[in-house]
Structures are given as C-alpha cells and as structure tokens.
Design an enzyme around this catalytic site. Structure first.
Site, PDB file in Angstrom:
ATOM      1  N   HIS B  77       0.846  -1.195   0.000  1.00 45.74           N
ATOM      2  CA  HIS B  77       0.000   0.000   0.000  1.00 45.74           C
ATOM      3  C   HIS B  77       0.882   1.246   0.000  1.00 45.74           C
ATOM      4  O   HIS B  77       0.676   2.165  -0.801  1.00 45.74           O
ATOM      5  CB  HIS B  77      -0.917  -0.012   1.228  1.00 45.74           C
ATOM      6  CG  HIS B  77      -1.620   1.286   1.486  1.00 45.74           C
ATOM      7  ND1 HIS B  77      -2.684   1.725   0.727  1.00 45.74           N
ATOM      8  CD2 HIS B  77      -1.391   2.255   2.403  1.00 45.74           C
ATOM      9  CE1 HIS B  77      -3.088   2.908   1.184  1.00 45.74           C
ATOM     10  NE2 HIS B  77      -2.318   3.259   2.198  1.00 45.74           N
ATOM     11  N   ASP B 106       6.046  21.304 -26.908  1.00 40.41           N
ATOM     12  CA  ASP B 106       6.060  19.974 -26.291  1.00 40.41           C
ATOM     13  C   ASP B 106       7.139  19.989 -25.229  1.00 40.41           C
ATOM     14  O   ASP B 106       7.741  21.025 -24.959  1.00 40.41           O
ATOM     15  CB  ASP B 106       6.342  18.873 -27.344  1.00 40.41           C
ATOM     16  CG  ASP B 106       5.769  17.518 -26.903  1.00 40.41           C
ATOM     17  OD1 ASP B 106       6.057  17.111 -25.772  1.00 40.41           O
ATOM     18  OD2 ASP B 106       5.019  16.897 -27.683  1.00 40.41           O
ATOM     19  N   TRP B 142       7.546  -0.138   3.574  1.00 38.87           N
ATOM     20  CA  TRP B 142       7.953   0.588   2.364  1.00 38.87           C
ATOM     21  C   TRP B 142       9.324   1.219   2.532  1.00 38.87           C
ATOM     22  O   TRP B 142       9.998   1.531   1.556  1.00 38.87           O
ATOM     23  CB  TRP B 142       6.914   1.653   1.975  1.00 38.87           C
ATOM     24  CG  TRP B 142       7.057   2.941   2.711  1.00 38.87           C
ATOM     25  CD1 TRP B 142       6.503   3.265   3.907  1.00 38.87           C
ATOM     26  CD2 TRP B 142       7.808   4.091   2.302  1.00 38.87           C
ATOM     27  NE1 TRP B 142       6.866   4.529   4.269  1.00 38.87           N
ATOM     28  CE2 TRP B 142       7.660   5.062   3.309  1.00 38.87           C
ATOM     29  CE3 TRP B 142       8.587   4.398   1.184  1.00 38.87           C
ATOM     30  CZ2 TRP B 142       8.278   6.317   3.237  1.00 38.87           C
ATOM     31  CZ3 TRP B 142       9.199   5.647   1.120  1.00 38.87           C
ATOM     32  CH2 TRP B 142       9.037   6.590   2.133  1.00 38.87           C
ATOM     33  N   SER B 169      12.629   6.274 -14.020  1.00 40.32           N
ATOM     34  CA  SER B 169      11.515   6.973 -14.646  1.00 40.32           C
ATOM     35  C   SER B 169      11.411   8.402 -14.126  1.00 40.32           C
ATOM     36  O   SER B 169      11.289   9.355 -14.902  1.00 40.32           O
ATOM     37  CB  SER B 169      10.226   6.193 -14.380  1.00 40.32           C
ATOM     38  OG  SER B 169       9.108   7.016 -14.562  1.00 40.32           O
ATOM     39  N   SER B 170      11.481   8.569 -12.804  1.00 43.47           N
ATOM     40  CA  SER B 170      11.365   9.925 -12.246  1.00 43.47           C
ATOM     41  C   SER B 170      12.517  10.798 -12.682  1.00 43.47           C
ATOM     42  O   SER B 170      12.345  11.992 -12.920  1.00 43.47           O
ATOM     43  CB  SER B 170      11.370   9.914 -10.731  1.00 43.47           C
ATOM     44  OG  SER B 170      10.613   8.908 -10.240  1.00 43.47           O
ATOM     45  N   HIS B 253      13.461  12.110   3.001  1.00 41.02           N
ATOM     46  CA  HIS B 253      12.852  13.344   3.475  1.00 41.02           C
ATOM     47  C   HIS B 253      12.607  14.320   2.333  1.00 41.02           C
ATOM     48  O   HIS B 253      11.492  14.813   2.187  1.00 41.02           O
ATOM     49  CB  HIS B 253      13.519  14.007   4.666  1.00 41.02           C
ATOM     50  CG  HIS B 253      12.554  14.986   5.250  1.00 41.02           C
ATOM     51  ND1 HIS B 253      11.502  14.598   6.031  1.00 41.02           N
ATOM     52  CD2 HIS B 253      12.373  16.300   5.017  1.00 41.02           C
ATOM     53  CE1 HIS B 253      10.740  15.640   6.290  1.00 41.02           C
ATOM     54  NE2 HIS B 253      11.247  16.689   5.688  1.00 41.02           N
ATOM     55  N   GLU B 255      12.029  13.399  -0.505  1.00 37.68           N
ATOM     56  CA  GLU B 255      10.930  12.732  -1.206  1.00 37.68           C
ATOM     57  C   GLU B 255       9.569  13.192  -0.674  1.00 37.68           C
ATOM     58  O   GLU B 255       8.630  13.367  -1.446  1.00 37.68           O
ATOM     59  CB  GLU B 255      11.081  11.208  -1.066  1.00 37.68           C
ATOM     60  CG  GLU B 255       9.865  10.381  -1.474  1.00 37.68           C
ATOM     61  CD  GLU B 255       9.604  10.347  -2.976  1.00 37.68           C
ATOM     62  OE1 GLU B 255      10.518  10.687  -3.739  1.00 37.68           O
ATOM     63  OE2 GLU B 255       8.481   9.988  -3.370  1.00 37.68           O
ATOM     64  N   TYR B 257       8.786  16.026   0.304  1.00 37.24           N
ATOM     65  CA  TYR B 257       8.480  17.328  -0.313  1.00 37.24           C
ATOM     66  C   TYR B 257       8.232  17.187  -1.806  1.00 37.24           C
ATOM     67  O   TYR B 257       7.497  17.965  -2.392  1.00 37.24           O
ATOM     68  CB  TYR B 257       9.579  18.348   0.000  1.00 37.24           C
ATOM     69  CG  TYR B 257       9.607  18.623   1.480  1.00 37.24           C
ATOM     70  CD1 TYR B 257       8.474  19.136   2.103  1.00 37.24           C
ATOM     71  CD2 TYR B 257      10.686  18.295   2.260  1.00 37.24           C
ATOM     72  CE1 TYR B 257       8.441  19.326   3.466  1.00 37.24           C
ATOM     73  CE2 TYR B 257      10.662  18.485   3.630  1.00 37.24           C
ATOM     74  CZ  TYR B 257       9.530  19.000   4.227  1.00 37.24           C
ATOM     75  OH  TYR B 257       9.496  19.173   5.576  1.00 37.24           O
ATOM     76  N   SER B 268      -1.944  26.701  -5.670  1.00 38.51           N
ATOM     77  CA  SER B 268      -1.636  28.108  -5.956  1.00 38.51           C
ATOM     78  C   SER B 268      -2.188  28.560  -7.306  1.00 38.51           C
ATOM     79  O   SER B 268      -2.241  29.753  -7.584  1.00 38.51           O
ATOM     80  CB  SER B 268      -0.122  28.332  -5.930  1.00 38.51           C
ATOM     81  OG  SER B 268       0.388  27.968  -4.678  1.00 38.51           O
ATOM     82  N   HIS B 302      15.193  13.199  11.737  1.00 38.06           N
ATOM     83  CA  HIS B 302      14.016  13.273  12.606  1.00 38.06           C
ATOM     84  C   HIS B 302      13.092  12.076  12.381  1.00 38.06           C
ATOM     85  O   HIS B 302      12.158  11.876  13.143  1.00 38.06           O
ATOM     86  CB  HIS B 302      13.262  14.603  12.437  1.00 38.06           C
ATOM     87  CG  HIS B 302      12.605  14.800  11.114  1.00 38.06           C
ATOM     88  ND1 HIS B 302      12.508  16.012  10.506  1.00 38.06           N
ATOM     89  CD2 HIS B 302      12.027  13.928  10.262  1.00 38.06           C
ATOM     90  CE1 HIS B 302      11.887  15.880   9.355  1.00 38.06           C
ATOM     91  NE2 HIS B 302      11.585  14.630   9.183  1.00 38.06           N
ATOM     92  N   HIS B 303      13.354  11.271  11.352  1.00 42.37           N
ATOM     93  CA  HIS B 303      12.584  10.045  11.155  1.00 42.37           C
ATOM     94  C   HIS B 303      13.107   8.914  12.017  1.00 42.37           C
ATOM     95  O   HIS B 303      12.542   7.829  12.026  1.00 42.37           O
ATOM     96  CB  HIS B 303      12.645   9.608   9.684  1.00 42.37           C
ATOM     97  CG  HIS B 303      11.959  10.562   8.760  1.00 42.37           C
ATOM     98  ND1 HIS B 303      10.632  10.466   8.441  1.00 42.37           N
ATOM     99  CD2 HIS B 303      12.414  11.652   8.102  1.00 42.37           C
ATOM    100  CE1 HIS B 303      10.298  11.433   7.614  1.00 42.37           C
ATOM    101  NE2 HIS B 303      11.362  12.180   7.395  1.00 42.37           N
ATOM    102  N   THR B 328       6.596  27.058   5.255  1.00 41.14           N
ATOM    103  CA  THR B 328       5.285  26.440   5.037  1.00 41.14           C
ATOM    104  C   THR B 328       4.186  27.363   5.554  1.00 41.14           C
ATOM    105  O   THR B 328       3.134  27.523   4.924  1.00 41.14           O
ATOM    106  CB  THR B 328       5.212  25.067   5.727  1.00 41.14           C
ATOM    107  OG1 THR B 328       6.410  24.357   5.427  1.00 41.14           O
ATOM    108  CG2 THR B 328       4.024  24.274   5.244  1.00 41.14           C
ATOM    109  N   LYS B 331       3.398  30.027   3.127  1.00 40.95           N
ATOM    110  CA  LYS B 331       2.521  29.574   2.047  1.00 40.95           C
ATOM    111  C   LYS B 331       1.061  29.566   2.492  1.00 40.95           C
ATOM    112  O   LYS B 331       0.185  30.089   1.790  1.00 40.95           O
ATOM    113  CB  LYS B 331       2.917  28.165   1.598  1.00 40.95           C
ATOM    114  CG  LYS B 331       4.185  28.166   0.799  1.00 40.95           C
ATOM    115  CD  LYS B 331       4.525  26.788   0.338  1.00 40.95           C
ATOM    116  CE  LYS B 331       5.472  26.848  -0.834  1.00 40.95           C
ATOM    117  NZ  LYS B 331       4.877  27.435  -2.030  1.00 40.95           N
ATOM    118  N   ARG B 450       1.855   0.943  14.927  1.00 46.09           N
ATOM    119  CA  ARG B 450       1.461   0.774  13.535  1.00 46.09           C
ATOM    120  C   ARG B 450       1.988  -0.554  13.008  1.00 46.09           C
ATOM    121  O   ARG B 450       2.817  -1.200  13.637  1.00 46.09           O
ATOM    122  CB  ARG B 450       1.990   1.937  12.688  1.00 46.09           C
ATOM    123  CG  ARG B 450       3.491   1.989  12.612  1.00 46.09           C
ATOM    124  CD  ARG B 450       3.995   3.271  11.982  1.00 46.09           C
ATOM    125  NE  ARG B 450       3.951   3.220  10.529  1.00 46.09           N
ATOM    126  CZ  ARG B 450       4.865   3.802   9.732  1.00 46.09           C
ATOM    127  NH1 ARG B 450       5.860   4.484  10.256  1.00 46.09           N
ATOM    128  NH2 ARG B 450       4.776   3.726   8.438  1.00 46.09           N
TER     129      ARG B 450
END
Lengths: 183, 525
Positions: B77, B106, B142, B169-170, B253, B255, B257, B268, B302-303, B328, B331, B450
């Site tokens: 998931h 293009d 994951w 790909s990315s 991290h 990622e 964002y 926006s 921090h993770h 943030t 924004k 979890r």
C-alpha cells in the site's frame, strides 16, 4: 534551442551520476563521522568502561619468591616490579621448577609488606589457592590475577607480594585453597 | 481523451492508431493522460489494499488475514501509493500543463518522455506480480529497512529492481521538466512571471534529480548485500543497519516534499482563479518553496530519533525540522490572504483546494509535534505517525490532485464535469477522510503501534470508527471515477477560458486543447 537542451541534459546527467556516487560515498563518510564523534563505537561504550579505577595515584608493586629450604624447587617471579593504579585488573606470572628426580606436592603461602595492605589485595586467581604437583624436572608458569582495592590507604605507595613454597609431601590437601582465599 | 477531437490530427500526420498510438506516442498530452490513468488505476489497487487493512483492524484478533499477508498489504500500500499514484499523477499534471503554461510546443525530450512513462508499468508488474511468488510480496515495510529487507525471498529482489526502474523513470521525467522550463519558455515569460505550478515542479524536479540516485545507491547496496556477499548493512559481516536508515532518509525526506511541492503548485493555481484575485505574495511563494527544498536536505534524522544519537544531533534535527514550518507557514498565510476579500465561488476544485489548506495544516501541525525529539520517542511507530502522514498525503497531495483534475479536466476534454457529482465526491471524501484518520491521533497517543494486525481491546472503538470512515472514503472514489469517465465521454461544452477568473496561457487555447499547441510561441508581455 536543441543545442541548449542537449547542454542542459548533459549537465543534469552529470548531476544524476554524481548523486549516485554520493550515495556510496556516504558509507565511508558515515563511518568517519562515527569515528570522529565517538558515537556508535560499540566496543568503547560507557556501559563497559571500568569506573572503579583510581587513576589519580600510582602504587608500585614488588614481587618476591622464596622456597622453604626443605623443598628442592626453583621459584621466581617473571617481573620484579610494576606501577599500577588501584582498581586496575593485573596479571603477573611466576615460574617454578622441580629440580629433584621425583614428583613433589608443594603449596605457596603469600605474605605482604606492609601487612595492612593484605586486606586490600584482592586475588581473583592464584596458584596459591591449590596445592601444586610437579613431576621430576618439570617447569611451570603460573599466573596471579588480582585487583588492588582503591580503598587502600593513600599513604601506602609500595606493596610487596612475597610467596614461599612449602613441601606438603604426599598429603594432598584439596580443601586448603578455600582456607586461603586472600592468602 | 477526446479521441474524436484528435482523430483528424492523427490521420493528418500518419500517426499509428489504437494501442500503438499510446505505446509510441511522444506527445506531451498523450503521455500526461497515460500517467494520469496509470495513477488512477493504481489508486484503486492500493486503495483496495488499504480497505483490506482497515477491514482486518475492525476488530481485535485475526479475522481476514494472517500477520504475514497483513505486512505485505501495508508495505505494498505504501510503495504503490507513493511511487504508483502520487508521483505519476504529478508527472501527468506536469506533462499536460508545463508546456501549455510556458507556451512550449512539447517537452524538451519527447522520446525520453515516452520511455519515462512506459518503464513504469514494468515496475508495477514486478511489484504486483510478487504477490503470486513463493513467500508472497514484500513485507518489510515501504522503508525497506535491513535486516528484514536482506532476509526476505525473491520478491524483495523484484521490489529493489522495481524501485530502480521507478527511480529511473522519475529522473528521466525530471530532466525533461527542468530542461523544458529552463529553455523553452515563451519569449517574455521570465522565470519570475511563470505560473507557480511550474516553479514548484522545477524545484521538485531538482529534488528528484538530487535524491533519486541516492535511493538507487541505497537499494543497490541492499541488492549486493542480498546476492553478492557485500556487508554494507549486514551486522554479521561488520556492516551497520542504522547506516541504511541514514542513507534512506537522506533520500526520503526530500521525497516527502517531492510529494507535496507540486500540490502547493496546483493549489496556488486554483485558489486565485476562484477568489478572482492574483496570488498573494508570488515572490515569497517562490522563495518559500526553494527554502523548503533546501531545508529538506538537513532534517532527515528526525525520522529516526529512536535509533540513538547524541543529544546535540537530536537538537539540531529537531530545530531544523521546526524551521521548515516557517516557509510552510508563509505559504498557508499567502493562500488565506489570496482568499481574503476575494469574490469567492465554491466549485469542486476550489472546495478541494480549501480542504487542502485546512487539512494539510492539521497534518503540518502534527508533524511539528513529531519533530519534538522527546515527544517523538514516545510516538515513534504509533498510529499518531500514521494519522500525521495521511493528513499530509491524503488531504494534502491527493486532494490537490483532485482539485487539479476538476480544474483542468474541462480544458483537456472540452467538456464540463458534472458539478453535482463533483460536490458529492468532495463532501463524502472530506468527511470520510476525517473519520478514518482523525481517531488515529488518539490511538497513537494511547500507544497503539502501527503495522500490527492485532491490537489490545481498549483500542476497538476508535478502530471501528476508522474502518467505517475508510469504507465511506474508499467507495466515494467510485464517484470520482464516474465523473472522470462521464466528462471524457461528453457533457456540457467547456468555454476556452473555462473559469471566469482563470489566468495564464493554457486558457488562451481552445477547449479541448488541440493535439499540437503553441507551434509558434506566443509572446508574453
């Protein structure tokens, strides 16, 4: 326009490959950081550090060895003296030889100078705990493992440990080790 | 989309039709459509897994799954939602919108663009196929932490290869986007005049180019540890499993964002349109986006506050993380200020955008709570964390995608979507989403861990509430599917500008946007 795009592509591919390499460069970098900052060094964790050592003073240990005149053995310490901190775990060795032509059982008896140091001399392992049987002509090295208690009087700067071997003949006293835990 | 409208163009240029048209296409609109459909299918695949997870958690004890299959579900998931839904959906938006917004004909490298998409289904097959292999799919989470990830079966190797492919790909997609934005803007369209969506994607693409290769390196090390006798992370061979966490989060991290900056871009665009006011503080939005991206490189630990690190490091990572709340906050302030005294109307895109601003802020605040190292040690790996990242990824990233789809779908298909169904979709989603994830805060604070298929009896009520919410939320996405399919097939004709307050080059084109656009660049004053 197309030339500009190809240039940008080349730059971005270089960045991509560089960052791929950077991922691997993080491995030595990680270990270097751990080494410099002293984190993650499992062998030196504070948990296993001996906090009982009084590193503020030195004590000189002198080692002496004698045999009772009736015993045909040669007996000597392998080191004459040692400078130690109280609380340090120390191991020294003695060497004993049976120079006669028959097996003999002997037992060592320790003594201390000054005598009041005796109670602070904590032996963990000693050949004097048990009778020693030496075959004719046999030579043997024997360890003593001990800690000098940091509680020992501050004015004692030198401690002499002296052993004397006695012939206990054929009478094997297996229990005698227990009666002599600190000599 | 709108095949009838393109049919003429296709035949005119001798393009292949049918399946070959989609396999060989180099058109940015076709590729954008492919990305979006891929994401839509994967949304339902990974969403079904989430419903299975929630069904299992309806009661304590094991009802539907065994623990190993449950772990496979949570792992897959997560992987599919991140790499198969959110990222491809944003790539789809970028493909459709970046050339239209910049006045470019293009993308810069159309053939590479085709490749960037078509390797994705291969990665999807490797991931999904592993469910049917001996041992089942990956069950190591994951985040792919060793030692678990160097001990599993064949599906772990396939997952590593899939991650390599998705990364490739990315990277290809990002190189395309950066090059297009830097080199192919219409004359007069300076960087600081660009729509904010392009800015957020430019910065996101740089983040991807900088961090995806690091992930590729990390999973390559996992692969060699598994198969070629290296010991990067294998403690038995002198490696360090904690090092994987450092390398992984150095990628992951930024990622997170990558998963939210394009969302900021979409919102926006949407809010000024329906507030009928220009975006408040455009320049500060650009600088805030860049600040978030730069800060994202120095906060990774921090993770992993619980792995053990010196107090000085904990303080550094704690305060640098909290610092991210400042840009943030800028924004969120700017979005609210844009709406302030605007002539607002509440069509579906605007509703999703407003829900985004409110609910993403809740997710941001719970992130701030988790940034506090001593609190995090209490909450680490509890449902509080699950609640936090679903507030930023579901009501953040996914809601912005819904907003974007409703906003641009009339431009893409030439038809207005069904506003009544759109509103049903919105209200059921926003209510369902909060019923699922809000109780998880309380579960986490009470200590429910979890990734565990069973739980203590006292957690039952909140879990049942969450499961009911999950089914409301999950099934209301079928409404979204119906809306999208109905809009593609037909509906009221959309005007060129579509929305009264819409600004930007894409709205100067006819609806639907022709197959080829801006072959001569427009001039922006």
């Amino acid at each position: 326009m197309a030339v500009g795009n190809a240039k940008t592509l080349a730059k971005l591919v270089v960045v991509t490959l560089g960052m791929f390499g950077f991922g691997f460069a993080l491995v030595p970098f990680y270990y270097k950081i751990c080494e410099v900052t002293g984190i993650n060094s499992g062998a030196e964790q504070s948990l296993v550090k001996n906090t009982q050592i009084d590193s503020s003073r030195w004590v000189t240990l002198e080692f002496d060895a004698n045999t009772n005149e009736a015993l045909p053995w040669r007996f000597k310490p392998l080191q004459r003296s040692l400078k130690v901190h109280p609380g340090q775990l120390i191991q020294v060795e003695y060497e004993v030889s049976n120079i006669s032509d028959q097996p003999i059982v002997g037992q060592a008896v320790p003594s201390y100078g000054p005598a009041r140091a005796a109670e602070f001399f904590r032996k963990i392992e000693c050949f004097c705990f048990t009778p020693q049987t030496l075959a004719a002509g046999e030579t043997r090295r024997m360890p003593v493992l001990f800690v000098l208690d940091p509680e020992m009087d501050k004015e004692v700067h030198t401690v002499t440990l002296s052993y004397t071997f006695f012939d206990i003949g054929t009478k094997v006293q297996t229990g005698s080790g227990r009666s002599l835990p600190h000599g | 989309m709108s095949d009838a409208a393109h049919a003429h163009d296709d035949h005119g240029h001798g393009h292949p039709s049918g399946v070959m048209r989609w396999l060989t296409t180099t058109n940015h609109k076709d590729i954008g459509t492919l990305y979006l459909f891929f994401a839509l299918i994967m949304l339902f695949v990974a969403g079904s897994m989430a419903l299975l997870i929630r069904a299992e958690l309806f009661q304590p004890g094991l009802q539907l799954t065994n623990p190993d299959f449950f772990n496979q579900l949570t792992t897959m998931h997560g992987l599919i939602m991140i790499f198969g839904v959110i990222m491809p959906a944003f790539s789809g938006f970028a493909n459709w919108q970046v050339p239209l917004m910049l006045g470019a004909p293009d993308m810069a490298f159309p053939r590479m663009n085709n490749w960037a998409f078509w390797v994705l289904p291969v990665a999807g097959l490797l991931l999904m196929g592993s469910f049917w292999l001996p041992g089942g799919a990956v069950a190591g989470g994951w985040t792919m932490y060793p030692p678990l990830f160097i001990q599993g079966g064949i599906s772990y190797d396939l997952t590593i290869l899939a991650v390599h492919i998705m990364g490739l790909s990315s990277i290809m997609g990002s190189i395309n986007i950066v090059t297009t934005i830097l080199n192919m803007r219409a004359p007069g369209l300076t960087l600081m005049k660009m729509p904010l969506f392009c800015w957020t994607w430019l910065i996101t693409a740089y983040l991807l180019i900088a961090t995806m290769p690091v992930l590729a390196g990390a999973v390559t090390m996992l692969l060699t540890d598994r198969n070629f006798g290296t010991h990067f992370f294998n403690a038995a061979g002198g490696g360090d499993p904690v090092m994987f966490q450092h390398i992984f989060w150095f990628f992951a991290h930024p990622e997170v964002y990558i998963l939210i900056l394009p969302a900021f871009g979409i919102v926006s665009q949407v809010i000024p349109t329906f507030a009928r006011k220009p975006l408040f503080g455009y320049a500060s939005m650009v600088y805030a986006t860049a600040s978030i991206a730069i800060l994202s490189f120095i906060v990774w630990a921090h993770h992993m506050f619980t792995v053990g690190m010196p107090a000085a490091a904990q303080l550094f990572f704690m305060f640098s993380t909290m610092l991210i709340a400042v840009p943030t906050g800028v924004k969120v302030f700017n979005w609210v200020a844009t709406m302030w005294k605007g002539s607002m109307t509440f069509e579906t895109p605007m509703l999703f955008a407003i829900a985004f601003v409110c609910l993403f802020t809740i997710g941001g605040f719970s992130g701030l709570v988790l940034a506090i190292a001593p609190v995090d040690i209490q909450l680490h790996d509890t449902y509080y964390v699950v609640a936090h990242f679903h507030y930023v990824l579901v009501s953040g990233a996914l809601f912005s995608i819904f907003a974007g789809i409703y906003y641009w779908l009339p431009k893409w298909t030439g038809h207005m979507y069904d506003e009544t169904l759109g509103k049903w979709h919105f209200w059921l989603s926003v209510i369902g989403m909060n019923i699922v994830f809000f109780p998880m805060h309380f579960l986490g604070l009470a200590g429910m861990p979890r990734r565990i298929p069973d739980y203590a009896l006292q957690f039952t009520e909140f879990n049942q509430i969450a499961t009911v919410g999950a089914f409301i939320f999950g099934f209301s996405q079928l409404i979204f599917l119906i809306v999208v399919l109905k809009t593609i097939k037909g509906g009221a004709k959309a005007t060129d500008r579509v929305w009264e307050g819409a600004e930007g080059l894409e709205w100067t084109l006819p609806s639907p946007a022709p197959y080829h656009t801006f072959e001569t660049a427009p001039v922006v004053k």
